[in-house]
Design a protein around this motif. Structure first.
Motif, PDB file in Angstrom:
ATOM      1  N   LEU A 195       2.552   3.030   3.664  1.00 51.81           N
ATOM      2  CA  LEU A 195       1.964   3.971   2.710  1.00 51.81           C
ATOM      3  C   LEU A 195       2.964   4.365   1.624  1.00 51.81           C
ATOM      4  N   VAL A 196       4.207   4.609   2.033  1.00 53.71           N
ATOM      5  CA  VAL A 196       5.233   4.998   1.055  1.00 53.71           C
ATOM      6  C   VAL A 196       5.504   3.861   0.077  1.00 53.71           C
ATOM      7  N   LEU A 197       5.702   2.653   0.608  1.00 52.43           N
ATOM      8  CA  LEU A 197       5.988   1.518  -0.274  1.00 52.43           C
ATOM      9  C   LEU A 197       4.765   1.124  -1.092  1.00 52.43           C
ATOM     10  N   GLY A 198       3.577   1.253  -0.486  1.00 55.35           N
ATOM     11  CA  GLY A 198       2.353   0.978  -1.245  1.00 55.35           C
ATOM     12  C   GLY A 198       2.179   1.964  -2.383  1.00 55.35           C
ATOM     13  N   LEU A 204       4.373   1.914  -9.808  1.00 58.23           N
ATOM     14  CA  LEU A 204       5.023   0.985 -10.726  1.00 58.23           C
ATOM     15  C   LEU A 204       4.038   0.269 -11.640  1.00 58.23           C
ATOM     16  N   THR A 205       2.746   0.393 -11.357  1.00 61.55           N
ATOM     17  CA  THR A 205       1.739  -0.220 -12.236  1.00 61.55           C
ATOM     18  C   THR A 205       1.411   0.687 -13.416  1.00 61.55           C
ATOM     19  N   GLY A 433       8.559   7.002 -20.604  1.00 63.07           N
ATOM     20  CA  GLY A 433       8.129   6.939 -19.212  1.00 63.07           C
ATOM     21  C   GLY A 433       6.906   7.774 -18.930  1.00 63.07           C
ATOM     22  N   PRO A 434       6.595   7.972 -17.653  1.00 63.81           N
ATOM     23  CA  PRO A 434       5.421   8.749 -17.265  1.00 63.81           C
ATOM     24  C   PRO A 434       5.592  10.242 -17.495  1.00 63.81           C
ATOM     25  N   GLY A 435       6.831  10.692 -17.707  1.00 63.01           N
ATOM     26  CA  GLY A 435       7.064  12.109 -17.931  1.00 63.01           C
ATOM     27  C   GLY A 435       7.233  12.872 -16.633  1.00 63.01           C
TER      28      GLY A 435
END
Length: 477
Positions: A195-198, A204-205, A433-435
């Motif tokens: 779940l964490v890596l997913g 990252l998308t 970036g995403p902020g």
């Protein structure tokens, strides 16, 4: 007697294995996979041997592993071996001792899931406390080895970088619990890690914002705070100006190292006029480190020369053991992405990066100065701040490392400062970036949760053992 000798052999084997894995899995050139494996040998034997043996093995293994820094630290001005290098080593060793003691106690009390959840908490708690009391913050934790694995790093946008340390310790704890006969714990841990890596892969998308061209320039042979009051210093200013003028078209922001120049004057014309002129002529915003030295005080500034002209905008370093400390974030009037300014060791702390993020910074310029050997490690601390706060960072290191990272902690450009040529210059398109992230807004909620969990976990086994001793006495009577 044979049983004790056999236990001793396993303890020594585990100690040597963990020490070797810590040695190669941490430090200035860590191997990421080994960091996850380093705690495992001692965790495997801990439930099967006495508490004293487990604690001694844990402390000694981590202490021996941390000697990978002693060679550098012995001649370092950044982290002298005495007392700070040794203090860091003993702190890490104590933290790992607490991890093993908590894990062993809870497994032996029949609480394997709690053992896996609680064992990393003392490590995170102690690192958090060190970060609060240390004048130089904290660098080089277990997370550092994972710095070039963006999918792992994304958890830091919620928990801070110490969430990575927690994960790196929880995985071997789950494996050790499974080997002790609690296989279901491993399944639960595996689901959590997926779940964490997913979640990291999903984050990252995210779509990056508009990109702008950023340049990092560092002289390969200049010393700290070369005085512009001397011919040598004025020649260095001229060389930097020529390098800026030769940059490819489209560069919007240029970042030079910390204390690239120095002077006894607060605003020396030999520095201000050439940089102001080249910034305006080239249409670039130039950020440089500047050390102003008086007989009584040394000030560590970053000066921004806007492309629109005008006086340079100063930022005073907020975390320093020599300079008076600044207490304000600075947004210079630039023409590109909204630019925040920090200096080197500022990234060892949560603030000011989180303050810049919540105030809407789109790029953080960080003049820096490290020793060559620890340049990579410290630049990755800056990378953590980028992930934690969703803000790209332009890190320009003197005699160390040049780094451009996006707001997800992905390395855009990376180069050591070295070579026979006068300059190391890096130019790359850097997207916004995403902020501001959950971590930017809620801060160190996770480390403080670990502080509370560590206190509870350390107390629980003792209370449980006390009740069992009482019960045995009652049965005997």
């Amino acid at each position: 007697m044979d049983s004790k000798r056999n236990d001793l052999r396993w303890v020594l084997l585990a100690l040597v294995a963990s020490a070797a894995l810590f040695y190669f899995g941490t430090g200035l050139a860590p191997i990421p996979l080994l960091t996850w494996l380093a705690p495992l040998p001692v965790l495997l034997v801990a439930p099967r041997v006495s508490g004293g043996a487990a604690a001694a093995a844990a402390f000694t293994a981590c202490l021996l592993g941390s000697t990978n820094l002693w060679g550098w630290s012995a001649h370092s001005g950044d982290l002298p071996l005495w007392p700070w290098g040794l203090a860091a080593s003993f702190t890490f060793a104590l933290a790992f001792l607490l991890v093993v003691v908590v894990f062993r106690g809870l497994v032996r009390r029949g609480r394997p899931l709690l053992a896996v959840l609680a064992a990393p908490a003392p490590w995170v708690a102690l690192m958090q406390l060190v970060a609060l009391v240390s004048p130089v913050g904290i660098v080089g934790t277990l997370a550092t080895a994972q710095a070039d694995l963006p999918v792992v790093l994304q958890i830091a946008s919620v928990t801070g970088s110490l969430g990575i340390d927690y994960l790196v310790l929880a995985v071997p704890a789950a494996i050790a619990a499974a080997v002790s006969g609690h296989v279901r714990v491993l399944a639960v841990a595996a689901v959590a890690v997926v779940l964490v890596l997913g979640g990291g892969a999903l984050r990252l998308t995210g779509e990056p914002g508009p990109a702008q061209r950023v340049a990092l320039i560092a002289h390969n042979h200049a010393s700290w705070a070369t005085s512009v009051d001397t011919p040598e210093g004025r020649d260095l200013v001229t060389a930097y100006v020529e390098e800026i003028a030769s940059l490819p078209p489209g560069v919007r922001t240029v970042v030079l190292p910390e204390a690239a120049f120095g002077s006894a004057e607060a605003r020396p014309a030999a520095l201000v006029e050439p940089l102001r002129r080249v910034a305006q002529q080239q249409g670039v915003d130039v950020v440089t480190g500047f050390a102003h030295r008086t007989p009584e005080v040394k000030y560590n500034y970053a000066l921004t020369f806007p492309a629109s002209g005008g006086e340079p905008v100063e930022y005073l370093k907020q975390h320093d053991v020599v300079s008076p400390l600044g207490d304000e974030e600075v947004f210079p009037p630039v023409t590109g992405a909204r630019l925040g300014i920090a200096i080197c060791a500022d990234v060892n702390f949560r603030s000011p990066t989180d303050q810049y993020a919540t105030a809407g910074a789109e790029l953080l310029a960080v003049p820096a100065s490290d020793e060559r050997d620890n340049g990579w490690q410290h630049s990755r601390t800056a990378l953590f701040r980028a992930v934690e706060n969703g803000v790209p960072i332009a890190w320009s290191g003197r005699a160390s490392t040049q780094l451009l990272t996006d707001g997800w902690g992905r390395v855009i450009a990376d180069a050591p400062v070295e070579g026979p040529t006068p300059f190391t210059t890096v130019v790359a398109e850097t997207p916004t970036g995403p902020g501001a992230t959950p971590y930017s807004h809620f801060g160190d909620w996770f480390p403080w949760t670990c502080v509370a969990l560590a206190v509870i976990a350390i107390a629980l086994p003792k209370r449980g053992e006390s009740r069992h001793r009482t019960a045995r006495v009652a049965d005997a009577e």
